[in-house]
Design a protein around this motif. Structure first.
Motif, mmCIF file in Angstrom:
data_model
loop_
_atom_site.group_PDB
_atom_site.id
_atom_site.type_symbol
_atom_site.label_atom_id
_atom_site.label_comp_id
_atom_site.label_asym_id
_atom_site.label_seq_id
_atom_site.Cartn_x
_atom_site.Cartn_y
_atom_site.Cartn_z
ATOM 1 N N ARG A 1 -19.381 -20.952 -15.629
ATOM 2 C CA ARG A 1 -18.798 -22.308 -15.678
ATOM 3 C C ARG A 1 -17.796 -22.444 -16.814
ATOM 4 N NH1 ARG A 1 -22.510 -27.299 -14.116
ATOM 5 N NH2 ARG A 1 -20.469 -28.187 -14.353
ATOM 6 N N ASP A 2 -18.156 -21.925 -17.974
ATOM 7 C CA ASP A 2 -17.242 -21.986 -19.120
ATOM 8 C C ASP A 2 -15.930 -21.270 -18.829
ATOM 9 O OD1 ASP A 2 -19.156 -23.383 -20.548
ATOM 10 O OD2 ASP A 2 -19.798 -21.637 -21.736
ATOM 11 N N ALA A 3 -15.987 -20.218 -18.031
ATOM 12 C CA ALA A 3 -14.801 -19.420 -17.724
ATOM 13 C C ALA A 3 -13.724 -20.224 -17.009
ATOM 14 C CB ALA A 3 -15.190 -18.200 -16.884
ATOM 15 N N TYR A 4 -14.104 -21.235 -16.233
ATOM 16 C CA TYR A 4 -13.088 -22.028 -15.545
ATOM 17 C C TYR A 4 -12.993 -23.476 -16.026
ATOM 18 C CZ TYR A 4 -16.905 -23.571 -12.416
ATOM 19 O OH TYR A 4 -18.069 -24.079 -11.889
ATOM 20 N N GLU A 5 -14.020 -24.001 -16.661
ATOM 21 C CA GLU A 5 -13.975 -25.398 -17.095
ATOM 22 C C GLU A 5 -13.270 -25.600 -18.428
ATOM 23 O OE1 GLU A 5 -17.995 -26.835 -17.044
ATOM 24 O OE2 GLU A 5 -17.859 -27.409 -14.940
ATOM 25 N N ARG A 6 -13.076 -24.562 -19.188
ATOM 26 C CA ARG A 6 -12.519 -24.724 -20.528
ATOM 27 C C ARG A 6 -11.002 -24.890 -20.556
ATOM 28 N NH1 ARG A 6 -11.523 -19.185 -23.211
ATOM 29 N NH2 ARG A 6 -11.560 -17.802 -21.424
ATOM 30 N N PHE A 7 -10.346 -24.747 -19.413
ATOM 31 C CA PHE A 7 -8.892 -24.852 -19.378
ATOM 32 C C PHE A 7 -8.459 -26.278 -19.074
ATOM 33 C CE2 PHE A 7 -9.799 -20.414 -18.517
ATOM 34 C CZ PHE A 7 -8.965 -19.807 -19.441
ATOM 35 N N TYR A 8 -7.540 -26.776 -19.885
ATOM 36 C CA TYR A 8 -7.037 -28.141 -19.723
ATOM 37 C C TYR A 8 -6.248 -28.267 -18.423
ATOM 38 C CZ TYR A 8 -4.258 -32.313 -20.487
ATOM 39 O OH TYR A 8 -3.648 -33.528 -20.337
ATOM 40 N N LEU B 1 -19.699 -21.737 -5.083
ATOM 41 C CA LEU B 1 -19.490 -23.054 -4.459
ATOM 42 C C LEU B 1 -19.125 -24.111 -5.499
ATOM 43 C CD1 LEU B 1 -22.390 -23.091 -1.848
ATOM 44 C CD2 LEU B 1 -19.929 -22.762 -1.414
ATOM 45 N N LEU B 2 -19.727 -24.045 -6.675
ATOM 46 C CA LEU B 2 -19.366 -24.974 -7.752
ATOM 47 C C LEU B 2 -17.917 -24.765 -8.186
ATOM 48 C CD1 LEU B 2 -22.596 -24.893 -9.956
ATOM 49 C CD2 LEU B 2 -21.758 -26.809 -8.571
ATOM 50 N N LEU B 3 -17.500 -23.519 -8.269
ATOM 51 C CA LEU B 3 -16.102 -23.225 -8.592
ATOM 52 C C LEU B 3 -15.186 -23.814 -7.526
ATOM 53 C CD1 LEU B 3 -13.748 -21.833 -10.055
ATOM 54 C CD2 LEU B 3 -14.343 -19.738 -8.808
ATOM 55 N N ARG B 4 -15.566 -23.655 -6.274
ATOM 56 C CA ARG B 4 -14.758 -24.187 -5.170
ATOM 57 C C ARG B 4 -14.620 -25.703 -5.279
ATOM 58 N NH1 ARG B 4 -15.557 -25.829 0.321
ATOM 59 N NH2 ARG B 4 -13.863 -25.096 1.651
#
Length: 101
Positions: free
Chosen positions: A31-38, A63-66
């Motif tokens: 989750r941190d890998a994709y949520e940390r980007f503005y 699925l959460l990433l999607r």
């Protein structure tokens, strides 16, 4: 297990590389890998070249990433999975939700 992310220089593509077991223990790192980007990238690539194992919680994380990336409009590629990982993705019909290479 490790999760590494790299954004392209133009900020349009985010690559997330999974190394080792892709299971519930990698949930927060993934989750941190994709949520940390503005800025939200246009394309996400999940590279499974060095993933040795994948379970149902990993499918849930995809699925959460999607959902995060825009649901049906999301452009997500799942690449370099070994034969076992590709079989799990096929049985789960994830080829209907993701671009699997």
């Amino acid at each position: 297990m490790s999760v590494e992310s790299e954004v392209s220089q133009d900020g349009k593509k985010l690559t997330i590389a999974i190394k080792g077991r892709f299971d519930f223990t990698s949930h927060q790192h993934f989750r941190d890998a994709y949520e940390r980007f503005y800025k939200v990238p246009e394309t996400y690539v999940v590279d499974l070249k060095e993933a040795t194992y994948m379970d149902s919680s990993a499918l849930g994380m995809l699925l959460l990433l999607r959902d995060h990336a825009g649901g049906d409009d999301a452009e997500i590629q799942v690449v370099n999975g070994n034969s076992d990982v590709r079989k799990i993705l096929a049985i789960s019909n994830f080829d209907k939700l993701f671009d699997i290479n």
